[in-house]
Write a protein that holds these residues in place. Structure first.
Motif, PDB file in Angstrom:
ATOM      1  N   ASP A  40       0.819  -1.216   0.000  1.00 44.96           N
ATOM      2  CA  ASP A  40       0.000   0.000   0.000  1.00 44.96           C
ATOM      3  C   ASP A  40       0.851   1.264   0.000  1.00 44.96           C
ATOM      4  O   ASP A  40       0.338   2.363  -0.233  1.00 44.96           O
ATOM      5  N   ILE A  41       2.153   1.144   0.242  1.00 42.71           N
ATOM      6  CA  ILE A  41       3.042   2.299   0.250  1.00 42.71           C
ATOM      7  C   ILE A  41       3.270   2.786  -1.172  1.00 42.71           C
ATOM      8  O   ILE A  41       3.517   1.996  -2.086  1.00 42.71           O
ATOM      9  N   LYS A  42       3.165   4.094  -1.379  1.00 45.89           N
ATOM     10  CA  LYS A  42       3.419   4.679  -2.692  1.00 45.89           C
ATOM     11  C   LYS A  42       4.914   4.677  -2.974  1.00 45.89           C
ATOM     12  O   LYS A  42       5.727   5.029  -2.112  1.00 45.89           O
ATOM     13  N   LEU A  43       5.291   4.313  -4.193  1.00 46.97           N
ATOM     14  CA  LEU A  43       6.677   4.346  -4.631  1.00 46.97           C
ATOM     15  C   LEU A  43       6.850   5.475  -5.631  1.00 46.97           C
ATOM     16  O   LEU A  43       6.136   5.538  -6.637  1.00 46.97           O
ATOM     17  N   LEU A  44       7.783   6.362  -5.348  1.00 46.90           N
ATOM     18  CA  LEU A  44       8.041   7.525  -6.210  1.00 46.90           C
ATOM     19  C   LEU A  44       9.509   7.499  -6.629  1.00 46.90           C
ATOM     20  O   LEU A  44      10.389   7.303  -5.788  1.00 46.90           O
ATOM     21  N   TYR A  45       9.763   7.709  -7.931  1.00 49.87           N
ATOM     22  CA  TYR A  45      11.108   7.580  -8.464  1.00 49.87           C
ATOM     23  C   TYR A  45      11.526   8.790  -9.292  1.00 49.87           C
ATOM     24  O   TYR A  45      10.730   9.318 -10.065  1.00 49.87           O
ATOM     25  N   SER A  46      12.795   9.163  -9.150  1.00 47.87           N
ATOM     26  CA  SER A  46      13.489   9.972 -10.150  1.00 47.87           C
ATOM     27  C   SER A  46      14.488   9.040 -10.832  1.00 47.87           C
ATOM     28  O   SER A  46      15.405   8.529 -10.188  1.00 47.87           O
ATOM     29  N   THR A  47      14.295   8.797 -12.122  1.00 50.10           N
ATOM     30  CA  THR A  47      15.110   7.824 -12.841  1.00 50.10           C
ATOM     31  C   THR A  47      15.332   8.287 -14.267  1.00 50.10           C
ATOM     32  O   THR A  47      14.498   8.999 -14.838  1.00 50.10           O
ATOM     33  N   ASN A  48      16.453   7.863 -14.859  1.00 54.77           N
ATOM     34  CA  ASN A  48      16.676   8.182 -16.266  1.00 54.77           C
ATOM     35  C   ASN A  48      16.104   7.114 -17.183  1.00 54.77           C
ATOM     36  O   ASN A  48      16.161   7.250 -18.403  1.00 54.77           O
ATOM     37  N   LEU A  49      15.556   6.057 -16.619  1.00 56.97           N
ATOM     38  CA  LEU A  49      14.814   5.022 -17.333  1.00 56.97           C
ATOM     39  C   LEU A  49      15.660   4.302 -18.389  1.00 56.97           C
ATOM     40  O   LEU A  49      15.136   3.778 -19.365  1.00 56.97           O
ATOM     41  N   THR A  50      16.968   4.255 -18.196  1.00 59.79           N
ATOM     42  CA  THR A  50      17.815   3.580 -19.175  1.00 59.79           C
ATOM     43  C   THR A  50      17.835   2.072 -18.980  1.00 59.79           C
ATOM     44  O   THR A  50      18.041   1.323 -19.938  1.00 59.79           O
ATOM     45  N   LYS A  51      17.620   1.604 -17.753  1.00 58.50           N
ATOM     46  CA  LYS A  51      17.647   0.171 -17.461  1.00 58.50           C
ATOM     47  C   LYS A  51      16.496  -0.182 -16.523  1.00 58.50           C
ATOM     48  O   LYS A  51      16.211   0.540 -15.561  1.00 58.50           O
ATOM     49  N   LEU A  52      15.860  -1.309 -16.791  1.00 60.70           N
ATOM     50  CA  LEU A  52      14.791  -1.811 -15.923  1.00 60.70           C
ATOM     51  C   LEU A  52      15.194  -3.080 -15.195  1.00 60.70           C
ATOM     52  O   LEU A  52      14.402  -3.636 -14.428  1.00 60.70           O
ATOM     53  N   THR A  53      16.422  -3.531 -15.412  1.00 54.25           N
ATOM     54  CA  THR A  53      16.912  -4.734 -14.746  1.00 54.25           C
ATOM     55  C   THR A  53      18.231  -4.438 -14.046  1.00 54.25           C
ATOM     56  O   THR A  53      19.010  -3.577 -14.475  1.00 54.25           O
ATOM     57  N   TYR A  54      18.453  -5.176 -12.962  1.00 60.09           N
ATOM     58  CA  TYR A  54      19.708  -5.067 -12.217  1.00 60.09           C
ATOM     59  C   TYR A  54      20.023  -6.445 -11.656  1.00 60.09           C
ATOM     60  O   TYR A  54      19.244  -6.999 -10.865  1.00 60.09           O
ATOM     61  N   LYS A  55      21.147  -7.031 -12.116  1.00 66.80           N
ATOM     62  CA  LYS A  55      21.512  -8.400 -11.741  1.00 66.80           C
ATOM     63  C   LYS A  55      20.329  -9.320 -12.046  1.00 66.80           C
ATOM     64  O   LYS A  55      19.900  -9.403 -13.183  1.00 66.80           O
TER      65      LYS A  55
END
Length: 232
Positions: A40-55
């Motif tokens: 239920d917690i809102k997630l807010l991001y500042s991102t350059n959106l270059t990658k959607l995966t990490y490891k």
């Protein structure tokens, strides 16, 4: 530790960077929220959106489990110029990533206006409004003031005149689009700031730093930005 200790009192978490989608701690926090059933917690991001995966993590798999995710995407240029200014980024991949997430997040673009994108950014906004059907209210701009050698006021008068025409044409186009009122005001503020003073003495420092970067990266500023071929 802060999130774990205060989890019962949180209703929103803001992730910034660096690039939060490439930080292991980001995924540790999301795993913690899922383990505590706090979707239920809102997630807010500042991102350059270059990658959607990490490891072994794919952030889409996480976001699908949270009903309130808001993305503030830092996108300043389109095409090859985007990769020149933000080394390593590929603009086409940013567009592809948007297509993957557009139906599961609230999405806005935050752009910083500076010397290198003053002619490009209006194209970006027009493309996202027309091709991506992004509401103009989801496009937000602010004006760069540091580093000073990329400040709009560094442009010589002849380039300011060209930029003024580009921006004015863009403003006139935006006024025909519903929901663009705030964006029009922001562009008017850009015009006022750009023409408020003459800082063209900083061009020498701009080219010194840019030439160093070009040599290191084996790139060429003028080839990438033909609109500035007479700037030096």
């Amino acid at each position: 530790d802060y999130v774990r200790d205060n989890l019962d009192h949180l209703d929103q978490i803001y992730f910034a960077g660096g690039e939060p989608l490439l930080m292991g701690e980001h995924y540790q926090i999301l795993d913690l929220l899922l383990s505590r059933n706090r979707t239920d917690i809102k997630l807010l991001y500042s991102t350059n959106l270059t990658k959607l995966t990490y490891k072994n993590h794919n952030v889409i798999d996480y976001w699908k489990q949270f009903p309130d995710v808001e993305i503030w995407a830092s996108i300043d240029l389109i095409g090859a110029q985007a990769g020149y200014v933000r080394g390593g980024s590929v603009y086409q991949e940013i567009e592809e990533n948007y297509e993957k997430i557009k139906n599961i997040v609230d999405f806005s673009i935050f752009s910083t206006v500076h010397m290198l994108n003053i002619f490009n950014l209006p194209q970006l906004q027009k493309q996202w409004i027309l091709d991506k059907k992004l509401d103009p209210s989801r496009l937000i701009i602010n004006t760069l003031v540091s580093p000073s050698n990329f400040d709009l006021r560094v442009l010589p008068d002849v380039f300011k005149q060209q930029a003024t025409k580009t921006i004015t044409d863009h403003i006139n186009w935006l006024t025909s689009i519903s929901g663009s009122e705030k964006l029009v005001t922001q562009w008017q503020d850009v015009l006022q700031y750009m023409n408020s003073s003459n800082q063209s003495h900083l061009l020498k420092e701009f080219f010194r730093l840019n030439d160093e970067k070009d040599q290191y990266r084996d790139e060429n500023f003028v080839e990438m930005f033909p609109e500035f071929k007479e700037l030096r």
